[in-house]
Scaffold this active site. Structure first.
Site, PDB file in Angstrom:
ATOM      1  N   LYS A 127      79.516  46.457  57.356  1.00 52.95           N
ATOM      2  CA  LYS A 127      78.555  45.544  56.725  1.00 52.95           C
ATOM      3  C   LYS A 127      77.661  46.390  55.837  1.00 52.95           C
ATOM      4  O   LYS A 127      77.479  47.599  56.097  1.00 52.95           O
ATOM      5  CB  LYS A 127      77.708  44.836  57.786  1.00 52.95           C
ATOM      6  N   ASP A 167      77.828  37.923  51.260  1.00 55.25           N
ATOM      7  CA  ASP A 167      77.108  37.411  52.448  1.00 55.25           C
ATOM      8  C   ASP A 167      75.852  36.752  51.873  1.00 55.25           C
ATOM      9  O   ASP A 167      75.825  36.398  50.688  1.00 55.25           O
ATOM     10  CB  ASP A 167      76.792  38.557  53.425  1.00 55.25           C
TER      11      ASP A 167
HETATM   12  P1  NDP Z   1      73.813  31.930  51.433  1.00 58.28           P
HETATM   13  O1  NDP Z   1      72.931  32.964  50.839  1.00 58.28           O
HETATM   14  O2  NDP Z   1      74.795  31.244  50.574  1.00 58.28           O
HETATM   15  O3  NDP Z   1      72.919  30.790  52.133  1.00 58.28           O
HETATM   16  C1  NDP Z   1      72.034  31.096  53.166  1.00 58.28           C
HETATM   17  C2  NDP Z   1      71.277  29.837  53.527  1.00 58.28           C
HETATM   18  O4  NDP Z   1      70.465  30.116  54.669  1.00 58.28           O
HETATM   19  C3  NDP Z   1      70.332  29.359  52.431  1.00 58.28           C
HETATM   20  O5  NDP Z   1      70.207  27.979  52.525  1.00 58.28           O
HETATM   21  C4  NDP Z   1      69.022  30.058  52.819  1.00 58.28           C
HETATM   22  O6  NDP Z   1      67.875  29.400  52.340  1.00 58.28           O
HETATM   23  C5  NDP Z   1      69.085  29.982  54.316  1.00 58.28           C
HETATM   24  N1  NDP Z   1      68.329  31.112  54.890  1.00 58.28           N
HETATM   25  C6  NDP Z   1      68.538  32.433  54.669  1.00 58.28           C
HETATM   26  N2  NDP Z   1      67.627  33.170  55.339  1.00 58.28           N
HETATM   27  C7  NDP Z   1      66.841  32.282  55.990  1.00 58.28           C
HETATM   28  C8  NDP Z   1      65.747  32.407  56.852  1.00 58.28           C
HETATM   29  N3  NDP Z   1      65.259  33.605  57.190  1.00 58.28           N
HETATM   30  N4  NDP Z   1      65.185  31.260  57.344  1.00 58.28           N
HETATM   31  C9  NDP Z   1      65.675  30.048  57.014  1.00 58.28           C
HETATM   32  N5  NDP Z   1      66.724  29.869  56.196  1.00 58.28           N
HETATM   33  C10 NDP Z   1      67.311  30.956  55.704  1.00 58.28           C
HETATM   34  O7  NDP Z   1      74.520  32.629  52.681  1.00 58.28           O
HETATM   35  P2  NDP Z   1      75.852  32.227  53.424  1.00 58.28           P
HETATM   36  O8  NDP Z   1      75.946  30.750  53.510  1.00 58.28           O
HETATM   37  O9  NDP Z   1      76.950  32.996  52.834  1.00 58.28           O
HETATM   38  O10 NDP Z   1      75.596  32.846  54.883  1.00 58.28           O
HETATM   39  C11 NDP Z   1      74.916  32.109  55.898  1.00 58.28           C
HETATM   40  C12 NDP Z   1      75.200  32.748  57.245  1.00 58.28           C
HETATM   41  O11 NDP Z   1      76.613  32.750  57.483  1.00 58.28           O
HETATM   42  C13 NDP Z   1      74.772  34.208  57.395  1.00 58.28           C
HETATM   43  O12 NDP Z   1      74.408  34.446  58.743  1.00 58.28           O
HETATM   44  C14 NDP Z   1      76.051  34.974  57.078  1.00 58.28           C
HETATM   45  O13 NDP Z   1      76.054  36.260  57.639  1.00 58.28           O
HETATM   46  C15 NDP Z   1      77.057  34.071  57.757  1.00 58.28           C
HETATM   47  N6  NDP Z   1      78.424  34.215  57.286  1.00 58.28           N
HETATM   48  C16 NDP Z   1      78.737  34.069  55.968  1.00 58.28           C
HETATM   49  C17 NDP Z   1      80.037  34.186  55.559  1.00 58.28           C
HETATM   50  C18 NDP Z   1      80.457  33.915  54.156  1.00 58.28           C
HETATM   51  O14 NDP Z   1      81.665  33.874  53.902  1.00 58.28           O
HETATM   52  N7  NDP Z   1      79.545  33.699  53.212  1.00 58.28           N
HETATM   53  C19 NDP Z   1      81.106  34.578  56.486  1.00 58.28           C
HETATM   54  C20 NDP Z   1      80.679  34.617  57.887  1.00 58.28           C
HETATM   55  C21 NDP Z   1      79.380  34.479  58.235  1.00 58.28           C
HETATM   56  P3  NDP Z   1      67.157  29.936  50.981  1.00 58.28           P
HETATM   57  O15 NDP Z   1      68.028  29.478  49.866  1.00 58.28           O
HETATM   58  O16 NDP Z   1      65.816  29.310  51.021  1.00 58.28           O
HETATM   59  O17 NDP Z   1      67.109  31.441  51.121  1.00 58.28           O
END
Ligand code: NDP
Length: 448
Positions: A127, A167
């Site tokens: 990571k 991510d």
């Molecule tokens: P994105 O950046 O596309 O979206 C993240 C979302 O979570 C946004 O809506 C963001 O809101 C919200 N968010 C982030 N940090 C916080 C916080 N501290 N408190 C509240 N809301 C928060 O990320 P992904 O969708 O790609 O990833 C989401 C999760 O899934 C992570 O844990 C990631 O590690 C996991 N994941 C992702 C994969 C992938 O293929 N993308 C694969 C496997 C796991 P805002 O826009 O306001 O920041």
């Protein structure tokens, strides 16, 4: 006996890695499944495999300097945690978020090792990322940051060495800037990064894969008990890549999607978020990088819960898809009080340990991210395969492979996850199945 062995082992990890709280949490959750298993399989203990597994192969830390639009010099810190390459080249995403620390990346890298093993594809775990905050930055600023970061990162990655992906904060735009710079620096066009655009080596369904895979996994869980998604009320958190494509598949499967959120708050639409509303949200979040609260201006029958998570809303299923530790003890009690019967993690470690204990006490079916969100890295692995043979596969081909692999992961969880009263303990199943694959490879290599 097992509990004291777990405590003793975790204490050693805490002493060796002070103040890395997220990493301690991930190791404890893993050790609680694996140490009792090792007691029944002593060969792993004599190999000191847990001590070896919890020490990353290496961590690269570096400075990234770049120039903002005002011509000022900015400086961030970046990392690549290469955790374990026993079963394949290192593989895992890059995260750009101000709360990125070495502890967060170590917990994510550690989890990635076992998640990747569960897919059955040849991928080690890693990571990386930076405390760079892309929010409010122009595309040119993001480009300059990515290009500067790649100058150092390019020394440590390669299609047979380490293959980063996206991510939080790193989507196709960022991967494209990173890949373009790698190509310039190395004069090589290869599968060094996944999540690329379709026109330049990307895979169909990569963007949708984590969300789709999550729903395929949930369908497997429900089908094991003769259930289905039709008519189920579902709360989802987040509105990024994972949340939006999980939502798409949920709606397609006949579930009623009630909520989405971002770091500003949650929206609750009692009438359900349908395809048309979801398309509007996708344009808002993926196209204009807007805020989820804007939804209620467009759909006034919905409510905006400012600063709140969606876990107070009554539902049958809850899918946390935003970030780590977003379901705490109070959230878990609220969910259980409202009758939730299945929680599946789209995000990595969104459920805190006290919340997990509450779900267990109340017989809530619980799928850990290691298994349930493995769809993203699965399609990343398939992107690597397509890049290696220089031959793209169709959307249908990838989707059917994704479905099959998610169902294999479910079967592994069932095989190793014998819980109380015939129930499946998915946490235990995922941890042990991933552990066995990686540990057996490490033992085969001798002392290393
Ligand atoms: P994105 O950046 O596309 O979206 C993240 C979302 O979570 C946004 O809506 C963001 O809101 C919200 N968010 C982030 N940090 C916080 C916080 N501290 N408190 C509240 N809301 C928060 O990320 P992904 O969708 O790609 O990833 C989401 C999760 O899934 C992570 O844990 C990631 O590690 C996991 N994941 C992702 C994969 C992938 O293929 N993308 C694969 C496997 C796991 P805002 O826009 O306001 O920041």
């Amino acid at each position: 006996m097992n509990n004291s062995m777990v405590d003793q082992f975790v204490q050693g990890v805490v002493d060796r890695n002070p103040a890395e709280f997220e990493f301690h949490q991930a190791v404890r959750e893993f050790a609680e499944s694996v140490i009792p298993f090792m007691a029944e399989h002593p060969s792993y203990r004599s190999e000191h495999i847990m001590e070896r597994l919890t020490e990353p192969d290496r961590i690269v830390i570096f400075r990234v300097c770049w120039e903002n639009d005002a011509g000022e010099i900015c400086c961030n810190r970046a990392w690549r945690v290469q955790f374990n390459n026993a079963i394949g080249p290192y593989k895992g995403g890059l995260r750009f978020h101000p709360n990125v620390t070495q502890s967060v990346l170590k917990f994510l890298g550690f989890e990635q090792v076992f998640k990747n093993a569960l897919t059955g594809l040849p991928m080690g775990g890693a990571k990386g990322g930076s405390n760079f905050n892309p929010k409010g930055r122009s595309s040119r600023e993001v480009m300059r940051f990515c290009q500067s970061m790649m100058i150092e990162l390019s020394r440590h990655i390669g299609e047979d060495t380490d293959v980063p992906a996206g991510d939080i904060g790193v989507g196709e735009r960022e991967i494209s800037y990173l890949f373009g710079q790698y190509k310039r620096l190395k004069n090589r066009f290869n599968g060094v990064l996944t999540g690329k655009g379709l026109a330049y080596g990307g895979s169909p369904i990569r963007m949708e894969a984590t969300g789709y895979g999550l729903i395929y996994f949930v369908q497997n869980m429900l089908e094991a008990f003769g259930g289905s998604l039709t008519g189920k009320r579902v709360t989802v958190s987040g509105s990024g890549n994972v949340a939006l494509f999980a939502s798409e598949k949920l709606i397609e499967s006949g579930a009623i999607l009630l909520t989405l959120s971002d770091s500003g708050g949650s929206i609750f639409d009692p009438a359900g978020i349908d395809h048309e509303k979801l398309e509007w949200i996708k344009t808002l979040k993926l196209g204009h990088r807007g805020r989820i609260g804007e939804y209620v201006e467009r759909y006034p029958e919905a409510r905006y819960l400012e600063g709140a998570k969606p876990w107070s809303i009554a539902c049958d299923l809850a899918l946390p898809c935003a970030t780590q530790n977003e379901i705490d003890e109070d959230d878990a009690r609220a969910l259980v009080g409202n009758g939730v019967h299945l929680v599946a993690e789209g995000a990595n470690m969104p459920t805190g340990p006290a919340a997990l204990a509450i779900f267990r006490e109340n017989d809530v079916l619980f799928a850990p991210g290691k298994a349930a969100n493995a769809g993203g890295v699965t399609v990343s692995g398939l992107e690597q395969s397509q890049n290696a043979i220089r031959m793209p596969w169709s959307r249908q081909e990838i989707d059917s492979r994704l479905r099959r692999i998610m169902s294999d992961i479910h079967a592994q969880c069932v095989e190793y996850g014998d819980g109380q009263q015939g129930q499946v303990d998915y946490v235990k199943g995922a941890n042990i199945a991933g552990f066995v694959r990686v540990a057996d490879a490490m033992i085969a290599y001798g002392i290393a």
